[in-house]
Design an enzyme around this catalytic site. Structure first.
Site, PDB file in Angstrom:
ATOM      1  NE  ARG A 164      27.267 -16.176 -18.184  1.00 10.77           N
ATOM      2  CZ  ARG A 164      27.407 -16.372 -16.931  1.00 10.77           C
ATOM      3  NH1 ARG A 164      28.348 -15.842 -16.221  1.00 10.77           N
ATOM      4  NH2 ARG A 164      26.921 -17.431 -16.332  1.00 10.77           N
ATOM      5  CG  HIS A 167      23.058 -16.599 -12.597  1.00  8.15           C
ATOM      6  ND1 HIS A 167      24.269 -16.142 -13.575  1.00  8.15           N
ATOM      7  CD2 HIS A 167      23.523 -16.324 -11.425  1.00  8.15           C
ATOM      8  CE1 HIS A 167      25.119 -15.720 -12.630  1.00  8.15           C
ATOM      9  NE2 HIS A 167      24.705 -15.768 -11.472  1.00  8.15           N
ATOM     10  CD  GLU A 216      29.571 -18.918 -10.176  1.00  6.21           C
ATOM     11  OE1 GLU A 216      28.975 -19.111  -8.902  1.00  6.21           O
ATOM     12  OE2 GLU A 216      30.114 -18.170 -10.540  1.00  6.21           O
ATOM     13  CG  ASN A 219      31.661 -17.713 -13.691  1.00  4.49           C
ATOM     14  OD1 ASN A 219      31.901 -17.784 -14.772  1.00  4.49           O
ATOM     15  ND2 ASN A 219      30.604 -18.044 -13.117  1.00  4.49           N
ATOM     16  CE1 TYR A 264      34.099 -12.642  -9.683  1.00  5.10           C
ATOM     17  CE2 TYR A 264      33.477 -14.910 -10.023  1.00  5.10           C
ATOM     18  CZ  TYR A 264      33.295 -13.685 -10.224  1.00  5.10           C
ATOM     19  OH  TYR A 264      32.242 -13.217 -11.017  1.00  5.10           O
ATOM     20  CD  GLU A 289      29.942 -14.912 -12.967  1.00  4.63           C
ATOM     21  OE1 GLU A 289      30.302 -14.715 -11.787  1.00  4.63           O
ATOM     22  OE2 GLU A 289      28.590 -15.242 -13.229  1.00  4.63           O
TER      23      GLU A 289
END
Ligand code: IFM
Length: 450
Positions: A79, A123, A168, A294, A296, A354
């Protein structure tokens, strides 16, 4: 006793991700236009240590070696994002053939190596010329984005079959226009709210264009989602967690799935709300082939409306395992997030676009980088992905963030997320132990208990 084996579906997509500004460098080469991140990072005091993406990982020149490296790592998918100002230096109008050619070559080479490209169109590197005209807070941005999406998917859509419109959008809107920590560094919530609407609208209007140019393509959007937990059962903490969830998660998930902007948040934003035109919400909720997430960390939320003495004692204490980003390691939050996307929001397919962690990495005397903390982070998150798949949640792919160490936005080069270590002085790449382990996972299509 037999070691437990977490097997993944046969067609599971194993990948890694990067983004143009974070790795490419060559910021002003071959007619590339200035981006808001060039302007921001060239402004003293904006990025840690004065770092910029001018050279980054020099991927613009080293892309062939980098793709060979991806192959050696056994990745099935890669990606990456296209830099809008490389393709349209002024944001719209004149197309740079050299810019398009860079991505053409990248795609051809990936396909030759049997690696599936996943392209993110945006991005965060907006052409500065468009920011000068108002940027994302201005509705005038929608048309240029659709034009850009059209040009890129016309050029690459015959070969690329997986498209992510935005990475995002929350970060673009709120970190860029409200918190000021990212380009263009503004600090106005009203601007951020308008930006969020125009990001979503641009997404919704671009999806049919992408589908027209790239037959049988899968089109989605990537959101950064973080589950919010109240610090205590007090009403104040629970309300605060609900508000935070609205601000980060529901603000994007609800309109994308046809629910409109969450009413509690609209009320809370009051006069700062932007005008919504007829047809906007329909365009934004265009059905998607997949949602990218994504993930985290989680957040524990404590109300700041009442004093700590008045509030209930915290019942959830942040775990003590923290990454270099000061983010708690909380793999279970990924399971919770995946469940929400499927059971609550009904997305037909989910990709983890991600997931990864920044830790301090050092090159040892043998010239190697041993990173057990990152390996363990990924391993525990993969077990949660497996758990989600077992529960019937359609998770189809996992992309580690990141393929290699890179420019971590406001933190410059101080945070290393890579599976591959980058020595920025020499641009030497060193395969970390986590990458070697990940290669084995991919080969076995399973995580095995040690
Ligand atoms: O580096 C970023 C990436 O660009 C977007 N998602 C989060 C990563 C780590 O902060």
């Amino acid at each position: 006793m037999d070691k437990k084996k977490y097997e993944f579906p046969k067609d599971f997509i194993w990948g890694a991700a990067t983004a143009s500004y974070q790795i490419e460098g060559g910021w002003n080469e071959d007619g590339t236009g200035e981006s808001i991140w060039d302007r921001f990072s060239h402004t003293p005091g904006k990025v840690q240590d004065g770092d910029t993406g001018d050279v980054a990982c020099d991927h613009y020149h080293r892309w062939e070696d980098d793709l060979e490296m991806i192959k050696k790592l056994g990745l099935k998918a890669y990606r990456f994002s296209v830099a809008w100002p490389r393709v349209l230096p002024n944001g719209s109008g004149m197309v740079s053939e050299a810019g398009l050619d860079f991505y053409n070559k990248l795609v051809d080479c990936l396909l030759k190596l049997d690696i599936e490209p996943y392209i993110t169109l945006y991005h965060w590197d907006l052409p500065q010329k468009l920011q000068d005209k108002g940027g994302w807070p201005s509705r005038d941005i929608v048309e240029p984005f659709v034009e850009y999406a059209d040009i890129v998917t016309r050029a690459l859509g015959d070969r690329v079959k997986n498209w992510i419109t935005f990475n995002e959008p929350w970060v673009s809107a709120f970190v860029g226009y409200e918190q000021g920590r990212h380009a263009p560094g503004h600090t106005h919530r009203g601007e951020a709210l308008a930006a969020s609407h125009h990001l979503l609208l641009s997404h919704g209007k671009a999806v049919p264009v992408i589908r027209a140019n790239s037959r049988d393509a899968n089109v989605g959007i990537t959101l950064n989602l973080t589950p919010k937990y109240p610090a205590s059962p007090s009403i104040a903490d629970r309300d605060a967690a609900t508000w935070d969830d609205g601000y980060l998660n529901r603000w994007f998930l609800d309109p994308l799935t046809g629910r409109g902007y969450p009413a509690d948040m609209v009320e809370s934003f009051g006069d700062l709300m932007f005008p919504i035109q007829p047809g906007d919400m329909k365009a934004i909720s265009v059905p998607l082939d997949f949602i990218g997430v994504n993930y985290y960390t989680r957040n524990i939320v404590r109300s700041d409306k009442i004093s700590e003495a008045e509030n209930a004692a915290p019942t959830i204490i942040r775990g003590d395992e923290i990454t270099e980003m000061d983010w708690e390691v909380y793999p279970e939050g990924l399971y919770k997030t995946l469940g929400r996307l499927y059971f609550d929001y009904d997305f037909p397919v989910i990709h983890i676009t991600e997931n990864g962690a920044a830790f301090v990495d050092t090159v040892n005397a043998d010239g190697e980088v041993d990173d057990p903390a990152r390996l363990s982070y990924i391993e525990r998150h993969l077990k949660q992905v497996h758990r989600a798949i077992e529960a019937g949640i359609p998770v189809k792919g996992y992309f580690a963030w990141s393929l290699m160490d890179n420019f971590e936005w406001g933190f410059g080069y101080s945070k290393r997320f890579g599976l591959v270590y980058v020595d920025y002085e020499t641009q030497k790449r060193i395969i970390k132990s986590s990458a070697k382990w990940y290669r084995e996972i991919i080969a076995k299509n399973a995580v095995e208990e040690k």
